[in-house]
Enzyme design. Structure first.
Site, PDB file in Angstrom:
ATOM      1  N   ASP A   1       7.381  -7.133   8.857  1.00 54.78           N
ATOM      2  CA  ASP A   1       8.031  -6.287   7.854  1.00 54.78           C
ATOM      3  C   ASP A   1       9.200  -7.052   7.231  1.00 54.78           C
ATOM      4  OD1 ASP A   1       8.131  -2.912   7.419  1.00 54.78           O
ATOM      5  OD2 ASP A   1       9.862  -4.093   6.751  1.00 54.78           O
ATOM      6  N   ILE A   2       9.340  -6.929   5.923  1.00 54.04           N
ATOM      7  CA  ILE A   2      10.377  -7.675   5.191  1.00 54.04           C
ATOM      8  C   ILE A   2      11.779  -7.126   5.478  1.00 54.04           C
ATOM      9  CG2 ILE A   2      10.466  -6.341   3.032  1.00 54.04           C
ATOM     10  CD1 ILE A   2      10.095  -9.051   1.556  1.00 54.04           C
TER      11      ILE A   2
ATOM     12  N   ASN B   1       3.771   6.465   9.048  1.00 56.88           N
ATOM     13  CA  ASN B   1       4.334   7.421   8.096  1.00 56.88           C
ATOM     14  C   ASN B   1       3.212   7.861   7.155  1.00 56.88           C
ATOM     15  OD1 ASN B   1       6.935   7.051   9.176  1.00 56.88           O
ATOM     16  ND2 ASN B   1       7.243   5.224   7.920  1.00 56.88           N
TER      17      ASN B   1
ATOM     18  N   GLY C   1       7.534  10.107   4.872  1.00 57.06           N
ATOM     19  CA  GLY C   1       8.290   8.854   4.843  1.00 57.06           C
ATOM     20  C   GLY C   1       7.491   7.639   4.436  1.00 57.06           C
ATOM     21  N   GLN C   2       6.270   7.840   3.937  1.00 58.16           N
ATOM     22  CA  GLN C   2       5.455   6.693   3.520  1.00 58.16           C
ATOM     23  C   GLN C   2       5.884   6.231   2.132  1.00 58.16           C
ATOM     24  OE1 GLN C   2       1.228   7.444   3.439  1.00 58.16           O
ATOM     25  NE2 GLN C   2       0.715   5.327   2.911  1.00 58.16           N
TER      26      GLN C   2
ATOM     27  N   HIS D   1      -0.876   2.037   6.802  1.00 52.18           N
ATOM     28  CA  HIS D   1      -0.359   0.977   7.679  1.00 52.18           C
ATOM     29  C   HIS D   1       0.304   1.579   8.902  1.00 52.18           C
ATOM     30  CE1 HIS D   1       2.742   2.083   4.742  1.00 52.18           C
ATOM     31  NE2 HIS D   1       3.632   1.855   5.696  1.00 52.18           N
TER      32      HIS D   1
ATOM     33  N   HIS E   1       3.297   0.710  11.849  1.00 54.25           N
ATOM     34  CA  HIS E   1       4.454  -0.124  12.193  1.00 54.25           C
ATOM     35  C   HIS E   1       4.457  -0.331  13.710  1.00 54.25           C
ATOM     36  CE1 HIS E   1       6.850   0.859   8.410  1.00 54.25           C
ATOM     37  NE2 HIS E   1       5.963   1.843   8.398  1.00 54.25           N
TER      38      HIS E   1
HETATM   39  P1  AMP Z   1       6.436   2.966   4.907  1.00 50.87           P
HETATM   40  O1  AMP Z   1       7.786   3.579   4.624  1.00 50.87           O
HETATM   41  O2  AMP Z   1       5.804   3.499   6.169  1.00 50.87           O
HETATM   42  O3  AMP Z   1       5.514   3.042   3.708  1.00 50.87           O
HETATM   43  O4  AMP Z   1       6.718   1.448   5.216  1.00 50.87           O
HETATM   44  C1  AMP Z   1       6.631   0.435   4.268  1.00 50.87           C
HETATM   45  C2  AMP Z   1       7.214  -0.782   4.887  1.00 50.87           C
HETATM   46  O5  AMP Z   1       6.824  -1.901   4.125  1.00 50.87           O
HETATM   47  C3  AMP Z   1       8.759  -0.801   4.934  1.00 50.87           C
HETATM   48  O6  AMP Z   1       9.174  -0.923   6.293  1.00 50.87           O
HETATM   49  C4  AMP Z   1       9.131  -2.042   4.108  1.00 50.87           C
HETATM   50  O7  AMP Z   1      10.237  -2.734   4.621  1.00 50.87           O
HETATM   51  C5  AMP Z   1       7.858  -2.865   4.166  1.00 50.87           C
HETATM   52  N1  AMP Z   1       7.638  -3.794   3.068  1.00 50.87           N
HETATM   53  C6  AMP Z   1       7.772  -3.549   1.742  1.00 50.87           C
HETATM   54  N2  AMP Z   1       7.467  -4.646   1.040  1.00 50.87           N
HETATM   55  C7  AMP Z   1       7.114  -5.603   1.933  1.00 50.87           C
HETATM   56  C8  AMP Z   1       6.682  -6.964   1.836  1.00 50.87           C
HETATM   57  N3  AMP Z   1       6.554  -7.577   0.649  1.00 50.87           N
HETATM   58  N4  AMP Z   1       6.410  -7.649   2.963  1.00 50.87           N
HETATM   59  C9  AMP Z   1       6.546  -7.047   4.165  1.00 50.87           C
HETATM   60  N5  AMP Z   1       6.938  -5.777   4.335  1.00 50.87           N
HETATM   61  C10 AMP Z   1       7.216  -5.056   3.237  1.00 50.87           C
END
Ligand code: AMP
Length: 114
Positions: free
Chosen positions: A37-38, A95, A101-102, A108, A110
């Site tokens: 995760d970024i 999420n 919270g998605q 995906h 986490h």
């Molecule tokens: P969600 O809130 O469950 O949709 O989680 C989305 C996740 O994607 C968040 O934790 C972000 O930090 C992560 N995210 C968004 N863009 C990127 C990216 N380019 N590379 C890796 N993780 C990302």
């Protein structure tokens, strides 16, 4: 509550799957991709996604084959075990929809170690 209604293939994870945006890869096979995760919310924060287009958890469970669902969760389990060896445990979060919270409309999971 706002819900995603149609898969948007310009979402960030679709672009990562197509190789248009880089990611720090943890695991990849023909059906599953996993990367860091970024914006980590723990000492380790990894995302695991199916490569096919599913917006949310129920889409994945209903529209995917049982074999692909089983494969996804077996890989999720294996990655969680591998990355959490140094920690006392891990959390898996899914999420679902904006009210859940998605933020990224591609299903995906986490994996987070604190
Ligand atoms: P969600 O809130 O469950 O949709 O989680 C989305 C996740 O994607 C968040 O934790 C972000 O930090 C992560 N995210 C968004 N863009 C990127 C990216 N380019 N590379 C890796 N993780 C990302």
């Amino acid at each position: 509550m706002v819900q995603f209604d149609k898969y948007d293939d310009s979402n960030i994870f679709a672009r990562i799957i197509r190789g248009e945006i880089p990611c720090k890869k943890v695991y990849e096979d023909d059906k599953v991709l996993s990367f860091y995760d970024i914006n980590p919310k723990g000492a380790v924060h990894i995302l695991v996604i199916p490569k096919r287009e599913y917006m949310r958890f129920q889409d994945f469970c209903v529209l995917s084959t049982s074999q692909d669902v089983a494969h996804f969760f077996k890989i999720l389990n294996q990655i969680a075990l591998d990355v959490s060896k140094k920690y006392s445990g891990y959390k898996i979060t899914i999420n679902n929809d904006t009210g859940g919270g998605q933020e990224v409309p591609h299903f995906h999971a986490h994996i987070i170690c604190q």
